[in-house]
Design a protein around this motif. Structure first.
Motif, PDB file in Angstrom:
ATOM      1  N   ASN A 274       1.160  -2.373 -11.550  1.00 22.12           N
ATOM      2  CA  ASN A 274       0.638  -3.204 -10.453  1.00 22.12           C
ATOM      3  C   ASN A 274       0.527  -2.382  -9.168  1.00 22.12           C
ATOM      4  O   ASN A 274       0.889  -2.827  -8.087  1.00 22.12           O
ATOM      5  CB  ASN A 274       1.504  -4.451 -10.236  1.00 22.12           C
ATOM      6  N   PHE A 275       0.015  -1.197  -9.314  1.00 20.16           N
ATOM      7  CA  PHE A 275      -0.066  -0.252  -8.214  1.00 20.16           C
ATOM      8  C   PHE A 275      -1.531  -0.153  -7.792  1.00 20.16           C
ATOM      9  O   PHE A 275      -2.402   0.131  -8.602  1.00 20.16           O
ATOM     10  CB  PHE A 275       0.446   1.104  -8.728  1.00 20.16           C
ATOM     11  N   PHE A 276      -1.807  -0.437  -6.514  1.00 22.54           N
ATOM     12  CA  PHE A 276      -3.188  -0.372  -6.051  1.00 22.54           C
ATOM     13  C   PHE A 276      -3.341   0.570  -4.867  1.00 22.54           C
ATOM     14  O   PHE A 276      -2.574   0.500  -3.913  1.00 22.54           O
ATOM     15  CB  PHE A 276      -3.689  -1.747  -5.586  1.00 22.54           C
ATOM     16  N   THR A 277      -4.351   1.417  -4.930  1.00 23.85           N
ATOM     17  CA  THR A 277      -4.680   2.208  -3.750  1.00 23.85           C
ATOM     18  C   THR A 277      -5.626   1.380  -2.887  1.00 23.85           C
ATOM     19  O   THR A 277      -6.273   0.433  -3.354  1.00 23.85           O
ATOM     20  CB  THR A 277      -5.385   3.523  -4.144  1.00 23.85           C
ATOM     21  N   VAL A 278      -5.700   1.773  -1.615  1.00 21.05           N
ATOM     22  CA  VAL A 278      -6.624   1.103  -0.704  1.00 21.05           C
ATOM     23  C   VAL A 278      -8.054   1.297  -1.209  1.00 21.05           C
ATOM     24  O   VAL A 278      -8.886   0.394  -1.156  1.00 21.05           O
ATOM     25  CB  VAL A 278      -6.452   1.665   0.728  1.00 21.05           C
ATOM     26  N   ARG A 279      -8.311   2.489  -1.776  1.00 23.56           N
ATOM     27  CA  ARG A 279      -9.656   2.786  -2.282  1.00 23.56           C
ATOM     28  C   ARG A 279     -10.058   1.817  -3.394  1.00 23.56           C
ATOM     29  O   ARG A 279     -11.189   1.356  -3.469  1.00 23.56           O
ATOM     30  CB  ARG A 279      -9.696   4.238  -2.775  1.00 23.56           C
ATOM     31  N   GLU A 280      -9.080   1.506  -4.279  1.00 27.46           N
ATOM     32  CA  GLU A 280      -9.383   0.558  -5.362  1.00 27.46           C
ATOM     33  C   GLU A 280      -9.721  -0.824  -4.806  1.00 27.46           C
ATOM     34  O   GLU A 280     -10.637  -1.484  -5.282  1.00 27.46           O
ATOM     35  CB  GLU A 280      -8.187   0.457  -6.322  1.00 27.46           C
ATOM     36  N   ILE A 281      -8.966  -1.239  -3.790  1.00 23.15           N
ATOM     37  CA  ILE A 281      -9.230  -2.546  -3.191  1.00 23.15           C
ATOM     38  C   ILE A 281     -10.619  -2.564  -2.557  1.00 23.15           C
ATOM     39  O   ILE A 281     -11.339  -3.568  -2.606  1.00 23.15           O
ATOM     40  CB  ILE A 281      -8.152  -2.874  -2.125  1.00 23.15           C
ATOM     41  N   SER A 282     -11.011  -1.409  -1.978  1.00 27.28           N
ATOM     42  CA  SER A 282     -12.296  -1.364  -1.277  1.00 27.28           C
ATOM     43  C   SER A 282     -13.490  -1.511  -2.226  1.00 27.28           C
ATOM     44  O   SER A 282     -14.594  -1.803  -1.812  1.00 27.28           O
ATOM     45  CB  SER A 282     -12.427  -0.060  -0.481  1.00 27.28           C
ATOM     46  N   GLU A 283     -13.229  -1.312  -3.538  1.00 27.57           N
ATOM     47  CA  GLU A 283     -14.323  -1.503  -4.496  1.00 27.57           C
ATOM     48  C   GLU A 283     -14.603  -2.987  -4.709  1.00 27.57           C
ATOM     49  O   GLU A 283     -15.683  -3.374  -5.128  1.00 27.57           O
ATOM     50  CB  GLU A 283     -13.968  -0.830  -5.834  1.00 27.57           C
ATOM     51  N   LYS A 284     -13.597  -3.816  -4.417  1.00 30.26           N
ATOM     52  CA  LYS A 284     -13.753  -5.245  -4.658  1.00 30.26           C
ATOM     53  C   LYS A 284     -13.950  -6.039  -3.370  1.00 30.26           C
ATOM     54  O   LYS A 284     -14.616  -7.058  -3.349  1.00 30.26           O
ATOM     55  CB  LYS A 284     -12.504  -5.742  -5.388  1.00 30.26           C
ATOM     56  N   TYR A 285     -13.326  -5.559  -2.303  1.00 31.70           N
ATOM     57  CA  TYR A 285     -13.370  -6.299  -1.039  1.00 31.70           C
ATOM     58  C   TYR A 285     -13.753  -5.386   0.115  1.00 31.70           C
ATOM     59  O   TYR A 285     -13.463  -4.183   0.087  1.00 31.70           O
ATOM     60  CB  TYR A 285     -11.985  -6.863  -0.696  1.00 31.70           C
ATOM     61  N   ASP A 286     -14.328  -5.978   1.137  1.00 28.12           N
ATOM     62  CA  ASP A 286     -14.461  -5.303   2.423  1.00 28.12           C
ATOM     63  C   ASP A 286     -13.015  -5.082   2.907  1.00 28.12           C
ATOM     64  O   ASP A 286     -12.184  -5.988   2.812  1.00 28.12           O
ATOM     65  CB  ASP A 286     -15.217  -6.240   3.377  1.00 28.12           C
ATOM     66  N   LEU A 287     -12.692  -3.890   3.399  1.00 30.42           N
ATOM     67  CA  LEU A 287     -11.302  -3.629   3.804  1.00 30.42           C
ATOM     68  C   LEU A 287     -10.865  -4.479   4.996  1.00 30.42           C
ATOM     69  O   LEU A 287      -9.671  -4.613   5.263  1.00 30.42           O
ATOM     70  CB  LEU A 287     -11.099  -2.139   4.084  1.00 30.42           C
ATOM     71  N   GLN A 288     -11.829  -5.067   5.682  1.00 32.92           N
ATOM     72  CA  GLN A 288     -11.479  -6.010   6.748  1.00 32.92           C
ATOM     73  C   GLN A 288     -10.695  -7.194   6.166  1.00 32.92           C
ATOM     74  O   GLN A 288      -9.840  -7.760   6.832  1.00 32.92           O
ATOM     75  CB  GLN A 288     -12.758  -6.545   7.404  1.00 32.92           C
ATOM     76  N   VAL A 289     -11.014  -7.536   4.913  1.00 32.86           N
ATOM     77  CA  VAL A 289     -10.306  -8.647   4.248  1.00 32.86           C
ATOM     78  C   VAL A 289      -8.839  -8.253   4.021  1.00 32.86           C
ATOM     79  O   VAL A 289      -7.931  -9.045   4.251  1.00 32.86           O
ATOM     80  CB  VAL A 289     -10.990  -9.020   2.910  1.00 32.86           C
ATOM     81  N   LEU A 290      -8.628  -6.991   3.600  1.00 29.94           N
ATOM     82  CA  LEU A 290      -7.251  -6.521   3.384  1.00 29.94           C
ATOM     83  C   LEU A 290      -6.487  -6.553   4.709  1.00 29.94           C
ATOM     84  O   LEU A 290      -5.329  -6.968   4.773  1.00 29.94           O
ATOM     85  CB  LEU A 290      -7.263  -5.100   2.803  1.00 29.94           C
ATOM     86  N   ARG A 291      -7.143  -6.124   5.768  1.00 27.06           N
ATOM     87  CA  ARG A 291      -6.508  -6.132   7.087  1.00 27.06           C
ATOM     88  C   ARG A 291      -6.151  -7.565   7.504  1.00 27.06           C
ATOM     89  O   ARG A 291      -5.024  -7.833   7.938  1.00 27.06           O
ATOM     90  CB  ARG A 291      -7.451  -5.506   8.117  1.00 27.06           C
ATOM     91  N   PHE A 292      -7.097  -8.462   7.332  1.00 29.41           N
ATOM     92  CA  PHE A 292      -6.880  -9.855   7.723  1.00 29.41           C
ATOM     93  C   PHE A 292      -5.753 -10.469   6.897  1.00 29.41           C
ATOM     94  O   PHE A 292      -4.886 -11.170   7.417  1.00 29.41           O
ATOM     95  CB  PHE A 292      -8.189 -10.632   7.536  1.00 29.41           C
ATOM     96  N   PHE A 293      -5.725 -10.141   5.606  1.00 31.19           N
ATOM     97  CA  PHE A 293      -4.665 -10.610   4.717  1.00 31.19           C
ATOM     98  C   PHE A 293      -3.289 -10.123   5.204  1.00 31.19           C
ATOM     99  O   PHE A 293      -2.330 -10.888   5.294  1.00 31.19           O
ATOM    100  CB  PHE A 293      -4.933 -10.116   3.292  1.00 31.19           C
ATOM    101  N   MET A 294      -3.203  -8.845   5.558  1.00 34.01           N
ATOM    102  CA  MET A 294      -1.916  -8.264   5.980  1.00 34.01           C
ATOM    103  C   MET A 294      -1.414  -8.927   7.266  1.00 34.01           C
ATOM    104  O   MET A 294      -0.219  -9.035   7.482  1.00 34.01           O
ATOM    105  CB  MET A 294      -2.067  -6.770   6.225  1.00 34.01           C
ATOM    106  N   LEU A 295      -2.348  -9.333   8.122  1.00 36.83           N
ATOM    107  CA  LEU A 295      -1.940  -9.930   9.392  1.00 36.83           C
ATOM    108  C   LEU A 295      -1.676 -11.435   9.264  1.00 36.83           C
ATOM    109  O   LEU A 295      -1.218 -12.063  10.214  1.00 36.83           O
ATOM    110  CB  LEU A 295      -3.017  -9.680  10.461  1.00 36.83           C
TER     111      LEU A 295
END
Ligand SMILES: [Zn+2]
Length: 468
Positions: A274-295
């Motif tokens: 269950n290990f994800f790099t930021v790059r892997e996430i960016s293939e599925k989502y705009d990284l703004q979504v990851l940022r918004f999720f973290m906040l």
């Protein structure tokens, strides 16, 4: 403004060392691979802390390092048959790409450990002169017990540490005077990168890097030192011991630590798959979504990453962007310029949401509540505007949304994507222009499409297009 200080285990009023300025150091990643989403959390939360200080008018000197010499980097270099330098350079470049995608501002200074070795050697020398460090066969150790506040950040008792640490005595470290002592300098092994020093050709320990880079770029005393909570012990504890022993001053006034990131309620690990790099996430989502999720959670709370929560973050972010798009659309069509009296009253009401946002941020950067205030503002904008609204009113609301989302590092100003129909229409217009031998207009349309990421290709079967 109140922030939670790990040192006092309580929320404290923020008082800067120097009026109007913030000196802040955040421990950066060791660059031996793509950064994982656990690495991204401190980057995002402390970038948001910095942005809020800047929003409040502070001049922030923000330093974060890259650890570019380390066992893991050397191991990777051996695996690939390349130099350690090649590995670290590659992953620094990749890390910077991810940070850009996450909209993390570049640091004021982004030092590399390998470029600061001279300063580290001087710092170690000072520690030896003051009796806080000793050399044994090329290795230099810090005499932890000599620093009487050792354990003050992690609130650990030295004797508990001692019994716990006995098993940690690994081969090559059996020359330590005390199991608590830690390495400041170690001699190289065959094939490892090394620098000359008075004790041996070798390299610095990890902790001394941050003590030196913080001192060099921010001074002997700083306002805020931050990082993930896994760094409290031993990394930050050791940094304090080194810096305070050498400089004779309190190192940092406030120690901020973010909580862990779990994946589907389990610790992230390669072995669990269950290990994800930021790059892997960016293939599925705009990284703004990851940022918004973290906040969407308080930075000190543990945060659970799951597909469901990412979808929720995506929808929430969409709601804010749609509201901004609507305001822009109305602005483009509004005929009334000045605000009516009723609208002036509404602006006053909308400002209450800004007050709520600031209150949340002033309370130890409670981004979850701050986002709730943004949602209220968005809802208010959606329900109090229409085709009759004045330009001034629409503009005021749009500016408020942009200002608050900017503190969160969220961009709502991006151009919307062109729809297929719009692209086809522009291509037809271009064809017509060419028929009329209006090549200037035809080129203009091609350029316009290219600027929006659409590439045209003239083929025998006609014009084809694709998204870049
Ligand atoms: Zn550090």
């Amino acid at each position: 403004m109140k922030l939670y200080n790990t040192m006092s285990k309580s929320k404290e009023e923020f008082v800067p060392l120097e009026e109007g300025k913030v000196r802040m150091y955040v421990c950066g990643p060791t660059v031996y691979n793509f950064i994982h989403i656990g690495n991204a959390r401190p980057m995002i939360v402390f970038d948001t802390v910095r942005r809020y200080f800047e929003y409040k008018g502070y001049d922030v000197n923000f330093v974060t390092n890259f650890t570019d010499v380390d066992d893991k980097i050397i191991k990777k270099a051996i695996e690939e048959g390349v130099t350690a330098d090649e590995i670290s350079k590659r992953y620094i470049a990749e890390c910077k790409k991810d940070m850009e995608g996450l909209n993390v501002k570049p640091a004021t200074t982004h030092p590399l450990a390998t470029e600061e070795i001279g300063g580290m050697i001087e710092l170690i020398q000072t520690l030896i002169e003051k009796g806080y460090a000793y050399a044994k066969n090329g290795t230099v150790y810090f005499r932890a017990r000599k620093f009487k506040d050792y354990g003050k950040l992690s609130h650990k008792n030295l004797d508990d540490l001692r019994s716990g640490n006995r098993s940690l005595l690994v081969s090559g470290e059996d020359e330590k005077e005390d199991p608590l002592d830690f390495v400041l300098w170690k001699p190289k092994k065959e094939g490892e990168p090394a620098w000359e020093s008075p004790w041996s050709d070798g390299r610095p320990g990890w902790h001394i890097e941050c003590s030196e880079m913080s001192k060099k770029y921010l001074g002997e005393q700083i306002d805020i030192h931050a990082g993930g909570e896994d760094l409290i012990f031993p990394h930050h504890e050791n940094e304090i011991a080194q810096s305070e022993a050498a400089n004779g001053k309190e190192f940092a006034k406030y120690w901020l630590h973010n909580g862990f990131l779990n994946i589907d309620n389990r610790k992230m690990s390669k072995s669990l798959g269950n290990f994800f790099t930021v790059r892997e996430i960016s293939e599925k989502y705009d990284l703004q979504v990851l940022r918004f999720f973290m906040l969407s959670a308080h930075y000190r709370s543990p945060l659970n990453f799951s597909a469901e929560l990412m979808e929720a973050a995506k929808n929430g972010l969409e709601r804010i962007k749609t509201a901004a798009d609507n305001l822009r659309f109305l602005l483009g069509n509004a005929s009334v310029k000045e605000m009516t009296e009723a609208e002036q009253g509404k602006v006053t009401k909308a400002r209450e949401y800004i007050v709520n946002f600031e209150k949340a941020m002033e309370d130890d950067f409670n981004t979850a509540d701050a986002i709730a205030a943004v949602f209220e503002l968005v809802k208010y904008a959606n329900t109090t505007t229409d085709g009759e609204s004045s330009k001034a009113y629409l503009q005021a609301l749009l500016e408020m949304i942009v200002k608050l989302t900017d503190v969160l590092g969220i961009v709502v100003e991006e151009k919307e994507e062109l729809l297929d129909g719009d692209i086809e229409a522009l291509i037809q217009e271009r064809q017509a222009a060419r028929k009329e031998r209006n090549f200037a207009r035809a080129d203009e349309i091609r350029g316009e499409l290219l600027a929006r990421g659409i590439i045209l290709e003239d083929t025998r079967e006609g014009v084809k297009w694709k998204r870049a």
